[in-house]
Scaffold this motif. Structure first.
Motif, PDB file in Angstrom:
ATOM      1  N   ALA A   1      17.575  30.579  50.381  1.00 12.45           N
ATOM      2  CA  ALA A   1      18.836  29.935  50.747  1.00 12.45           C
ATOM      3  C   ALA A   1      19.197  28.739  49.889  1.00 12.45           C
ATOM      4  CB  ALA A   1      18.791  29.507  52.217  1.00 12.45           C
ATOM      5  N   SER A   2      18.235  28.229  49.109  1.00  7.47           N
ATOM      6  CA  SER A   2      18.525  27.008  48.348  1.00  7.47           C
ATOM      7  C   SER A   2      18.454  27.187  46.833  1.00  7.47           C
ATOM      8  CB  SER A   2      17.575  25.879  48.767  1.00  7.47           C
ATOM      9  OG  SER A   2      16.227  26.264  48.605  1.00  7.47           O
ATOM     10  N   MET A   3      17.930  28.301  46.356  1.00  8.06           N
ATOM     11  CA  MET A   3      17.808  28.477  44.903  1.00  8.06           C
ATOM     12  C   MET A   3      19.166  28.723  44.244  1.00  8.06           C
ATOM     13  SD  MET A   3      14.262  30.305  43.801  1.00  8.06           S
ATOM     14  CE  MET A   3      14.126  31.583  45.022  1.00  8.06           C
ATOM     15  N   LEU A   4      19.288  28.237  43.025  1.00  7.31           N
ATOM     16  CA  LEU A   4      20.506  28.429  42.238  1.00  7.31           C
ATOM     17  C   LEU A   4      20.480  29.800  41.587  1.00  7.31           C
ATOM     18  CD1 LEU A   4      23.039  26.764  41.162  1.00  7.31           C
ATOM     19  CD2 LEU A   4      21.672  26.440  39.086  1.00  7.31           C
ATOM     20  N   ARG A   5      21.595  30.496  41.631  1.00  7.81           N
ATOM     21  CA  ARG A   5      21.670  31.794  40.951  1.00  7.81           C
ATOM     22  C   ARG A   5      21.488  31.580  39.459  1.00  7.81           C
ATOM     23  NH1 ARG A   5      23.073  36.546  42.917  1.00  7.81           N
ATOM     24  NH2 ARG A   5      23.812  35.529  44.833  1.00  7.81           N
ATOM     25  N   LEU A   6      20.669  32.425  38.828  1.00  7.60           N
ATOM     26  CA  LEU A   6      20.250  32.220  37.442  1.00  7.60           C
ATOM     27  C   LEU A   6      21.425  32.110  36.480  1.00  7.60           C
ATOM     28  CD1 LEU A   6      17.807  31.992  35.526  1.00  7.60           C
ATOM     29  CD2 LEU A   6      17.825  34.487  35.342  1.00  7.60           C
ATOM     30  N   ASN A   7      22.472  32.913  36.688  1.00  8.65           N
ATOM     31  CA  ASN A   7      23.601  32.873  35.746  1.00  8.65           C
ATOM     32  C   ASN A   7      24.439  31.602  35.866  1.00  8.65           C
ATOM     33  OD1 ASN A   7      25.099  33.339  38.068  1.00  8.65           O
ATOM     34  ND2 ASN A   7      25.764  35.397  37.486  1.00  8.65           N
ATOM     35  N   MET A   8      24.130  30.771  36.867  1.00  4.86           N
ATOM     36  CA  MET A   8      24.827  29.496  37.021  1.00  4.86           C
ATOM     37  C   MET A   8      24.074  28.343  36.364  1.00  4.86           C
ATOM     38  SD  MET A   8      26.032  29.796  41.020  1.00  4.86           S
ATOM     39  CE  MET A   8      26.876  28.213  40.958  1.00  4.86           C
ATOM     40  N   LEU A   9      22.841  28.604  35.910  1.00 10.09           N
ATOM     41  CA  LEU A   9      22.000  27.525  35.395  1.00 10.09           C
ATOM     42  C   LEU A   9      22.530  26.958  34.081  1.00 10.09           C
ATOM     43  CD1 LEU A   9      19.416  25.831  35.705  1.00 10.09           C
ATOM     44  CD2 LEU A   9      18.203  27.628  34.448  1.00 10.09           C
ATOM     45  N   ALA A  10      22.821  27.813  33.102  1.00 10.73           N
ATOM     46  CA  ALA A  10      23.264  27.324  31.794  1.00 10.73           C
ATOM     47  C   ALA A  10      24.558  26.512  31.885  1.00 10.73           C
ATOM     48  CB  ALA A  10      23.424  28.495  30.821  1.00 10.73           C
ATOM     49  N   PRO A  11      25.587  26.979  32.605  1.00  7.28           N
ATOM     50  CA  PRO A  11      26.795  26.150  32.730  1.00  7.28           C
ATOM     51  C   PRO A  11      26.515  24.782  33.344  1.00  7.28           C
ATOM     52  CG  PRO A  11      27.255  28.408  33.412  1.00  7.28           C
ATOM     53  CD  PRO A  11      25.769  28.318  33.224  1.00  7.28           C
ATOM     54  N   LEU A  12      25.648  24.738  34.356  1.00  2.00           N
ATOM     55  CA  LEU A  12      25.320  23.464  34.988  1.00  2.00           C
ATOM     56  C   LEU A  12      24.649  22.520  33.993  1.00  2.00           C
ATOM     57  CD1 LEU A  12      23.608  22.988  38.459  1.00  2.00           C
ATOM     58  CD2 LEU A  12      22.888  21.698  36.480  1.00  2.00           C
ATOM     59  N   ILE A  13      23.659  23.036  33.269  1.00  2.00           N
ATOM     60  CA  ILE A  13      22.918  22.198  32.314  1.00  2.00           C
ATOM     61  C   ILE A  13      23.841  21.696  31.206  1.00  2.00           C
ATOM     62  CG2 ILE A  13      21.082  22.191  30.578  1.00  2.00           C
ATOM     63  CD1 ILE A  13      20.159  22.075  33.542  1.00  2.00           C
ATOM     64  N   LYS A  14      24.742  22.528  30.741  1.00  2.00           N
ATOM     65  CA  LYS A  14      25.648  22.109  29.668  1.00  2.00           C
ATOM     66  C   LYS A  14      26.622  21.037  30.159  1.00  2.00           C
ATOM     67  CE  LYS A  14      25.113  26.454  27.170  1.00  2.00           C
ATOM     68  NZ  LYS A  14      25.720  27.751  26.775  1.00  2.00           N
ATOM     69  N   GLU A  15      27.034  21.118  31.411  1.00  3.36           N
ATOM     70  CA  GLU A  15      27.889  20.067  31.972  1.00  3.36           C
ATOM     71  C   GLU A  15      27.110  18.757  32.091  1.00  3.36           C
ATOM     72  OE1 GLU A  15      31.243  19.956  32.969  1.00  3.36           O
ATOM     73  OE2 GLU A  15      31.236  21.720  31.666  1.00  3.36           O
ATOM     74  N   CYS A  16      25.852  18.861  32.497  1.00  6.01           N
ATOM     75  CA  CYS A  16      25.009  17.664  32.602  1.00  6.01           C
ATOM     76  C   CYS A  16      24.774  17.036  31.231  1.00  6.01           C
ATOM     77  CB  CYS A  16      23.674  18.017  33.263  1.00  6.01           C
ATOM     78  SG  CYS A  16      23.785  18.359  35.030  1.00  6.01           S
ATOM     79  N   LEU A  17      24.636  17.865  30.211  1.00  2.86           N
ATOM     80  CA  LEU A  17      24.433  17.342  28.859  1.00  2.86           C
ATOM     81  C   LEU A  17      25.658  16.564  28.377  1.00  2.86           C
ATOM     82  CD1 LEU A  17      22.532  20.243  27.092  1.00  2.86           C
ATOM     83  CD2 LEU A  17      21.737  17.892  27.352  1.00  2.86           C
ATOM     84  N   LYS A  18      26.845  17.022  28.740  1.00  3.09           N
ATOM     85  CA  LYS A  18      28.052  16.278  28.358  1.00  3.09           C
ATOM     86  C   LYS A  18      28.003  14.864  28.941  1.00  3.09           C
ATOM     87  CE  LYS A  18      31.085  20.353  28.198  1.00  3.09           C
ATOM     88  NZ  LYS A  18      32.259  21.016  28.832  1.00  3.09           N
ATOM     89  N   ILE A  19      27.574  14.771  30.181  1.00  2.67           N
ATOM     90  CA  ILE A  19      27.478  13.470  30.845  1.00  2.67           C
ATOM     91  C   ILE A  19      26.394  12.618  30.198  1.00  2.67           C
ATOM     92  CG2 ILE A  19      26.901  12.311  33.018  1.00  2.67           C
ATOM     93  CD1 ILE A  19      28.167  14.768  34.431  1.00  2.67           C
ATOM     94  N   ALA A  20      25.254  13.223  29.885  1.00  2.48           N
ATOM     95  CA  ALA A  20      24.167  12.493  29.260  1.00  2.48           C
ATOM     96  C   ALA A  20      24.580  11.945  27.906  1.00  2.48           C
ATOM     97  CB  ALA A  20      22.942  13.402  29.109  1.00  2.48           C
ATOM     98  N   HIS A  21      25.329  12.723  27.129  1.00  6.97           N
ATOM     99  CA  HIS A  21      25.779  12.266  25.815  1.00  6.97           C
ATOM    100  C   HIS A  21      26.811  11.150  25.937  1.00  6.97           C
ATOM    101  CE1 HIS A  21      23.339  15.239  24.037  1.00  6.97           C
ATOM    102  NE2 HIS A  21      24.144  16.285  24.187  1.00  6.97           N
ATOM    103  N   LEU A  22      27.622  11.220  26.987  1.00  7.99           N
ATOM    104  CA  LEU A  22      28.570  10.127  27.219  1.00  7.99           C
ATOM    105  C   LEU A  22      27.829   8.835  27.505  1.00  7.99           C
ATOM    106  CD1 LEU A  22      31.335  11.828  29.430  1.00  7.99           C
ATOM    107  CD2 LEU A  22      31.595  10.937  27.095  1.00  7.99           C
ATOM    108  N   LYS A  23      26.742   8.922  28.274  1.00  4.94           N
ATOM    109  CA  LYS A  23      25.949   7.734  28.589  1.00  4.94           C
ATOM    110  C   LYS A  23      25.324   7.173  27.314  1.00  4.94           C
ATOM    111  CE  LYS A  23      25.069   6.258  32.026  1.00  4.94           C
ATOM    112  NZ  LYS A  23      25.735   5.163  32.747  1.00  4.94           N
ATOM    113  N   ASP A  24      24.889   8.059  26.431  1.00  4.11           N
ATOM    114  CA  ASP A  24      24.250   7.621  25.178  1.00  4.11           C
ATOM    115  C   ASP A  24      25.250   6.859  24.293  1.00  4.11           C
ATOM    116  OD1 ASP A  24      21.862   8.706  25.906  1.00  4.11           O
ATOM    117  OD2 ASP A  24      22.142  10.571  24.784  1.00  4.11           O
ATOM    118  N   ASN A  25      26.528   7.226  24.405  1.00  4.50           N
ATOM    119  CA  ASN A  25      27.551   6.636  23.513  1.00  4.50           C
ATOM    120  C   ASN A  25      28.188   5.375  24.083  1.00  4.50           C
ATOM    121  OD1 ASN A  25      27.216   8.663  21.592  1.00  4.50           O
ATOM    122  ND2 ASN A  25      28.672  10.020  22.609  1.00  4.50           N
ATOM    123  N   GLU A  26      27.752   4.970  25.276  1.00 14.37           N
ATOM    124  CA  GLU A  26      28.329   3.745  25.861  1.00 14.37           C
ATOM    125  C   GLU A  26      27.895   2.511  25.094  1.00 14.37           C
ATOM    126  OE1 GLU A  26      27.218   3.671  29.969  1.00 14.37           O
ATOM    127  OE2 GLU A  26      28.815   5.037  30.564  1.00 14.37           O
TER     128      GLU A  26
END
Length: 267
Positions: free
Chosen positions: A242-267
């Protein structure tokens, strides 16, 4: 540079991901293949996780995993074939030596995070230790927990939520900053923090909130790793369906998180 230093100094964040428990080769390979592809596409460090045994179950009828021998053999295969570091839980001192022969990271489950002798035995292997903060623990108390590892300070501290009323967990985002100040890499266990514990004979969950929670955690700038349990068909999973993420949703999530991480790096 060894694995711990790579995790500690990663420019964005690292990912610990895999099914809750060791399952059949088809599931294990599909997840590993996806993680390798994600690692190649994004450049992040990926650790494969799966438990050969789940000692903490909601019901006596809940699946506990394939056991030590079969489970570790499967993890060893993943490690050698896909060249991914692997992580698994240990629950008792007697398990530690066998798990350490194969796994790169040994995990102390949340409900066992105050078990001094278990932490000491795990530390004695020289492996990286991922200690999950118990649902009953204040984040600052993880300092004393980490010190139980003695000279082996290759430690990750993982936030997985705090008990809040019945059948719910809440993540106090202040804990990311507090545990980060202790000097260890902080991991956010996205999917376990979205569980609904003891909701009947099995735990429930709200995985639809995983993208929002993961992105918010990365935006704090205090989280160096994401822990996400994932499965090709969560509804067919043998544990934590009931709590696991569907595998095909993992890459989009990680790529969205990377955008945020890179924004933090550029502050």
């Amino acid at each position: 540079m060894d694995l711990y230093q790579k995790l500690k100094t990663t420019p964005a964040f690292f990912l610990i991901a895999g099914p809750c428990v060791v399952e059949n080769d088809t599931v294990m390979h599909k997840v590993a293949e996806t993680l390798v592809q994600l690692q190649e596409e994004t450049g992040i460090i990926v650790v494969f996780k799966a438990s050969y045994k789940k000692a903490n179950r909601s019901s006596v009828d809940s699946y506990m995993g394939p056991g030590e021998e079969e489970g570790l053999r499967s993890l060893e295969h993943i490690k050698s074939e896909f060249h991914l570091p692997v992580l698994t839980d240990v629950h008792e001192r007697i398990e530690v030596e066998a798990a350490a022969q194969i796994c790169d990271i040994l995990q102390i489950p949340a409900f066992l995070c105050r078990q001094t002798e278990l932490i000491q035995a795990t530390a004695a292997t020289g492996k990286i230790i991922n200690i999950k903060k118990g649902q009953f623990m204040a984040p600052e108390d993880m300092q004393q927990t980490a010190l139980k590892a003695g000279n082996n300070q290759q430690i990750l501290l993982t936030e997985r939520g705090t008990c809040f009323g019945y059948h719910n967990l809440v993540v106090d985002f202040r804990s990311f900053s507090i545990m980060h100040s202790l000097g260890y890499p902080v991991v956010y266990d996205v999917t376990h923090s979205l569980q609904l514990p003891s909701a009947g004979k099995v735990s429930g969950g709200n995985p639809e909130f995983a993208p929002m929670m993961a992105k918010a955690a990365i935006a704090t700038g205090k989280v160096q790793g994401l822990f996400i349990e994932t499965h090709p068909e969560p509804e067919q999973a043998l544990s934590d369906a009931a709590s696991m993420l569907r595998l095909n949703m993992l890459a989009p999530l990680i790529k969205e998180c990377l955008k945020i991480a890179h924004l933090k790096d550029n502050e």
